[in-house]
Design an enzyme around this catalytic site. Structure first.
Site, PDB file in Angstrom:
ATOM      1  N   LYS A  74       1.366  -1.145  -6.141  1.00  0.00           N
ATOM      2  CA  LYS A  74       1.096  -2.463  -5.142  1.00  0.00           C
ATOM      3  C   LYS A  74       0.027  -2.854  -5.275  1.00  0.00           C
ATOM      4  CE  LYS A  74       3.593  -0.098  -0.916  1.00  0.00           C
ATOM      5  NZ  LYS A  74       4.047   0.958  -0.186  1.00  0.00           N
ATOM      6  N   LYS A  79       1.966   3.907 -13.969  1.00  0.00           N
ATOM      7  CA  LYS A  79       2.842   3.863 -12.416  1.00  0.00           C
ATOM      8  C   LYS A  79       3.322   2.524 -11.902  1.00  0.00           C
ATOM      9  CE  LYS A  79       2.239   5.621  -9.117  1.00  0.00           C
ATOM     10  NZ  LYS A  79       1.617   6.104  -7.663  1.00  0.00           N
ATOM     11  N   LYS A 116      -7.515   7.828  -6.105  1.00  0.00           N
ATOM     12  CA  LYS A 116      -7.902   7.080  -5.379  1.00  0.00           C
ATOM     13  C   LYS A 116      -9.163   6.490  -4.589  1.00  0.00           C
ATOM     14  CE  LYS A 116      -3.840   5.787  -2.972  1.00  0.00           C
ATOM     15  NZ  LYS A 116      -2.848   6.314  -1.167  1.00  0.00           N
TER      16      LYS A 116
END
Ligand code: TYM
Length: 353
Positions: free
Chosen positions: A217, A214, A122
């Site tokens: 969102k 993966k 992230k």
């Protein structure tokens, strides 16, 4: 990192899990987590949390955040979670989460958090500019679980490392404060070592556009994921356009090994149909993707469309959703407060008797 567990009292089995109210919920959240939450309701006491404190580790527009909290709550209920038998609430309404997270910030070590792969992903190259909250995120997650002394945590594969960190934090707290725990009459250990429950054929649902990524969102392409709010047409289009390879489906699971996109679609079919990949291949081995995808569209639409419809109905009545969250928070707070009274005593804080 994990040392042998100290002798622990029998903690009552209790399930806890959380979902972030950020962006659209997708098929990965549904199959990897929410369907598991629903199944565990029959055998366990469960607490399911909309983790709004975690959401603000990256910037959220306040009005959007409010909407997303209600939408995740609606998804829980539309998927079959019973907020009367179990507890459904949003994290910020129970202050024990934040308080215990602070204590855990002082228990966890920098080196442990530095190893968290999700933070590395992230933060990317911009480490200096991400929030401090993003770095200490796993301590708050440990607090979520342990403020209820929960024993089982259903999650997708991507959260395994975080649940393992929660075990390490529980263990270090138990060891560091061992004498105080015993002197206070709390037994040998105060926190259980929570177990991740990562089960079923879809613990890591991959992007429909790239079998090595993966489903998430934050993927820029909406075609990479099926959202829980997608209508039948959108679901059908996304499955038809999903990346595949030119070979027919194999008859046995080992034939999926070098074929990530085929493996992903077979896993999705198996999870939606409550069966195994082997069973799906027994039926579709030798079929072309055109045949398999048509069956997958029918199955996905049959399973997901009613959820989208129910979410729409529920979100039209925000006051009803807010009442569910208020009731769940009141019940959660009683449990969290009891744990925190013990924590304050054990750590050495002075509090009103
Ligand atoms: P979050 O909100 O990213 O995801 C919610 C749940 O969905 C699972 N999941 C997936 N499963 C399979 N395939 C995928 N592609 C996929 N994407 C997401 C996640 O593993 C998760 O179970 N940190 C957590 C939220 C959290 C939490 C907790 C979970 C906060 N506190 C305490 C358990 C216990 C998160 O960001 O999940």
């Amino acid at each position: 990192m994990t040392e042998p567990a100290p002798k622990s009292p029998a903690f009552k089995p209790l399930v806890f899990s959380g979902v972030q109210p950020t962006g659209n919920l997708h098929l990965g959240n549904y199959l990897g987590a929410i369907t598991r939450f629903v199944a565990l309701q029959d055998t366990h006491e469960c607490i399911y949390c909309v983790v709004d404190l975690h959401a603000i580790t990256v910037w959220q527009e306040p009005a959007e955040l409010r909407k997303a909290i209600r939408e995740v709550t609606a998804a829980f209920i539309a998927c079959g979670i019973d907020p009367k038998k179990h507890i459904v609430f949003n994290q910020s309404q129970v202050s024990g989460h934040a308080e215990l997270a602070w204590v855990f910030n002082c228990v966890a070590r920098m080196g442990w958090l530095n190893r968290m792969t999700q933070f590395k992903e992230k933060a990317g190259k911009d480490r200096e500019n991400v929030s401090v909250g993003l770095f200490t995120y796993p301590d708050l997650m440990a607090a979520d679980i342990l403020v209820y002394r929960a024993t089982h945590v259903p999650v997708g594969e991507d959260q395994k490392q975080h649940v393992e960190l929660a075990r390490d934090i529980a263990q270090k707290f138990n060891n560091d404060f061992g004498a105080s725990i015993r002197d206070g009459g709390f037994g040998d250990v105060y926190f259980p070592l929570p177990e991740p429950l990562i089960q079923g054929p879809a613990t890591r649902v991959m992007s429909l556009r790239d079998g090595s990524k993966k489903m998430s969102k934050s993927d820029a392409s909406d075609y990479s994921r099926i959202n829980l709010t997608d209508d039948a047409d959108a679901i059908a289009q996304k499955i038809r356009k999903a990346k595949t390879d030119p070979e027919p489906l194999p008859s046995e699971e080992k034939g999926l090994d070098p074929r990530p996109e085929a493996d992903n679609l077979v896993g999705i079919f198996a999870a939606l149909n409550n069966t195994t990949k082997a069973e799906v291949l027994r039926e579709f081995g030798g079929s072309q993707f055109s045949t398999f995808k048509a069956a997958l569209v029918d199955l996905a639409v049959a399973k997901l469309s009613p959820i989208a419809g129910e979410m729409k109905r529920l979100t039209q009545d925000p006051a009803h959703i807010d009442a569910i969250l208020a009731d769940g928070s009141d019940r959660a707070r009683v449990l969290a407060d009891a744990t925190m009274r013990g924590v304050r005593d054990i750590v050495g804080f002075v509090q009103k008797k």
